[in-house]
Design a protein around this motif. Sequence first.
Motif, PDB file in Angstrom:
ATOM      1  N   UNK A 171      -7.881  15.258  -0.511  1.00  0.00           N
ATOM      2  CA  UNK A 171      -8.381  15.029   0.845  1.00  0.00           C
ATOM      3  C   UNK A 171      -8.321  13.546   1.166  1.00  0.00           C
ATOM      4  N   UNK A 172      -7.914  13.212   2.366  1.00  0.00           N
ATOM      5  CA  UNK A 172      -7.761  11.818   2.772  1.00  0.00           C
ATOM      6  C   UNK A 172      -8.039  11.682   4.256  1.00  0.00           C
ATOM      7  N   UNK A 173      -8.680  10.582   4.648  1.00  0.00           N
ATOM      8  CA  UNK A 173      -8.852  10.270   6.061  1.00  0.00           C
ATOM      9  C   UNK A 173      -7.582   9.606   6.580  1.00  0.00           C
ATOM     10  N   UNK A 174      -7.520   9.440   7.875  1.00  0.00           N
ATOM     11  CA  UNK A 174      -6.405   8.721   8.482  1.00  0.00           C
ATOM     12  C   UNK A 174      -6.952   7.509   9.240  1.00  0.00           C
ATOM     13  N   UNK A 175      -6.127   6.495   9.366  1.00  0.00           N
ATOM     14  CA  UNK A 175      -6.510   5.340  10.160  1.00  0.00           C
ATOM     15  C   UNK A 175      -7.292   4.300   9.372  1.00  0.00           C
TER      16      UNK A 175
ATOM     17  N   UNK B 112     -18.581   8.200  -2.493  1.00  0.00           N
ATOM     18  CA  UNK B 112     -20.020   8.428  -2.309  1.00  0.00           C
ATOM     19  C   UNK B 112     -20.510   7.769  -1.024  1.00  0.00           C
ATOM     20  N   UNK B 113     -19.969   6.607  -0.693  1.00  0.00           N
ATOM     21  CA  UNK B 113     -20.418   5.893   0.497  1.00  0.00           C
ATOM     22  C   UNK B 113     -19.606   6.246   1.739  1.00  0.00           C
ATOM     23  N   UNK B 114     -18.728   7.221   1.620  1.00  0.00           N
ATOM     24  CA  UNK B 114     -18.001   7.697   2.791  1.00  0.00           C
ATOM     25  C   UNK B 114     -16.873   6.796   3.247  1.00  0.00           C
ATOM     26  N   UNK B 115     -16.426   5.916   2.377  1.00  0.00           N
ATOM     27  CA  UNK B 115     -15.311   5.033   2.730  1.00  0.00           C
ATOM     28  C   UNK B 115     -13.999   5.812   2.693  1.00  0.00           C
ATOM     29  N   UNK B 116     -13.794   6.596   1.641  1.00  0.00           N
ATOM     30  CA  UNK B 116     -12.604   7.431   1.521  1.00  0.00           C
ATOM     31  C   UNK B 116     -13.029   8.890   1.423  1.00  0.00           C
ATOM     32  N   UNK B 117     -12.095   9.774   1.736  1.00  0.00           N
ATOM     33  CA  UNK B 117     -12.403  11.205   1.731  1.00  0.00           C
ATOM     34  C   UNK B 117     -12.543  11.749   0.319  1.00  0.00           C
TER      35      UNK B 117
ATOM     36  N   UNK C 297     -16.147   2.830   7.097  1.00  0.00           N
ATOM     37  CA  UNK C 297     -16.320   4.251   6.818  1.00  0.00           C
ATOM     38  C   UNK C 297     -15.054   5.011   7.227  1.00  0.00           C
ATOM     39  N   UNK C 298     -14.777   6.093   6.508  1.00  0.00           N
ATOM     40  CA  UNK C 298     -13.701   7.033   6.846  1.00  0.00           C
ATOM     41  C   UNK C 298     -12.349   6.334   6.987  1.00  0.00           C
ATOM     42  N   UNK C 299     -11.997   5.530   6.005  1.00  0.00           N
ATOM     43  CA  UNK C 299     -10.700   4.859   5.972  1.00  0.00           C
ATOM     44  C   UNK C 299      -9.701   5.712   5.192  1.00  0.00           C
ATOM     45  N   UNK C 300      -8.434   5.557   5.516  1.00  0.00           N
ATOM     46  CA  UNK C 300      -7.416   6.167   4.679  1.00  0.00           C
ATOM     47  C   UNK C 300      -7.445   5.457   3.327  1.00  0.00           C
ATOM     48  N   UNK C 301      -7.052   6.150   2.291  1.00  0.00           N
ATOM     49  CA  UNK C 301      -7.076   5.566   0.949  1.00  0.00           C
ATOM     50  C   UNK C 301      -6.196   4.323   0.878  1.00  0.00           C
ATOM     51  N   UNK C 302      -5.045   4.363   1.555  1.00  0.00           N
ATOM     52  CA  UNK C 302      -4.128   3.223   1.535  1.00  0.00           C
ATOM     53  C   UNK C 302      -4.772   1.989   2.159  1.00  0.00           C
TER      54      UNK C 302
END
Length: 383
Positions: free
Chosen positions: A74-78, A103-108, A135-140
């Motif tokens: 699972x990964x966020x976008x943007x 845990x801190x919601x930075x990556x999915x 928060x909610x950053x793509x892993x890259x």
Amino acid sequence: MSELDMDFLLGAEDDEGRGRRSRGSGRRGSRRRRRRRNRGGFIAPLLAVIILVGVLGGGGYFGYQWISGALVPADFTGQGQGEVIIEIKDGQIASDVALELERQGVVASARAFTNALDSAGKSNKLQPGQYTMRKRMSAAHAVAMLEGNNRLVESVTLKEGLRLSDTLTKLAEETGKPLKEFQTAAKNTRQLDLPGYARNRLEGYAFPSTYEVQPKTTPADILSSMVERFHETAEKVELEDGAKKLGYTAGEMVIIASIIQAEAGRQEDMPKIARVIYNRLNRQPAMKLEMDSTVMYALGKYGTAATHEELKTPSKYNTYMWPGLPPGPIANPGEHALEAALNPARGPWLYFVATDPNSNVTKFATTEAERQALLAEYRKNGG
């Protein structure tokens, strides 16, 4: 007993008594066997669905998505939104950091982050420190923001010869942390790992250097780092062994180095000033050190020329009044002053005078007549 187990037993009876049963019973047994086959054919895909749901719904390190016919992390976008400070501690490996980011919601998912690290070739290149993330950053994007130049850090430079009081004030000004917190930490010497010969006093052991300070670094952490740097330098210059060879303790050597640091205008004069101190301490009959810097320290003042009135202070730091070394360091000496204390120049000098206050030139004398000539030069140059 479940219906499925009952059917199994009934099926066993059908097999044993097939010859004794009527045709009607045989048809019922056939229906039951078809029912068992149907149920057996349903269980396998059901288990697969349960396992898949468990994988997809479990989240955590094993969070995955079904994309284009394949399971991927699972990964966020943007580039994300908001702000959160992430700290990478000494000794943490990539998977530790990945789990904290998730845990801190930075990556999915932690797996997406470690995969992005591997792709960027940075699995072993994460630097300890604190970083501002979203928060909610793509892993890259998360990997990109953990570059060393994105660390939250400010440098504080403390010059040689600062007294402890000035050191604490400087730290408070540069870091924005309350001066009172530094003063409290300085008094709580048990947590600072001072050497035994410091006698639970931080003065002289808050080593002057440049330090990196992060937002979550406490005053106690900063002072501990300074003491640690002192330990490293003391080991480098072989302080304890060198002091023993000269007939002094390591603590006395730090006191001597602090006087050298306070009195010297130039680094090249330090070994000669050290020799003057030793010549006075070892002279027979005894000769007082008579260092203005120690008197000024006792009075909480600055300068290298105490007045006759100032020389009357009864403080044990008044080396015009009391023989031998003062009871403790009068400043925080740097490495050059420590080396000078351990390696004094050879010479018969008993006096030194900063003859030109503007150029910091210091000249040395052996007799009182020579000293008076240097003092005349000092006054001529506006001293």
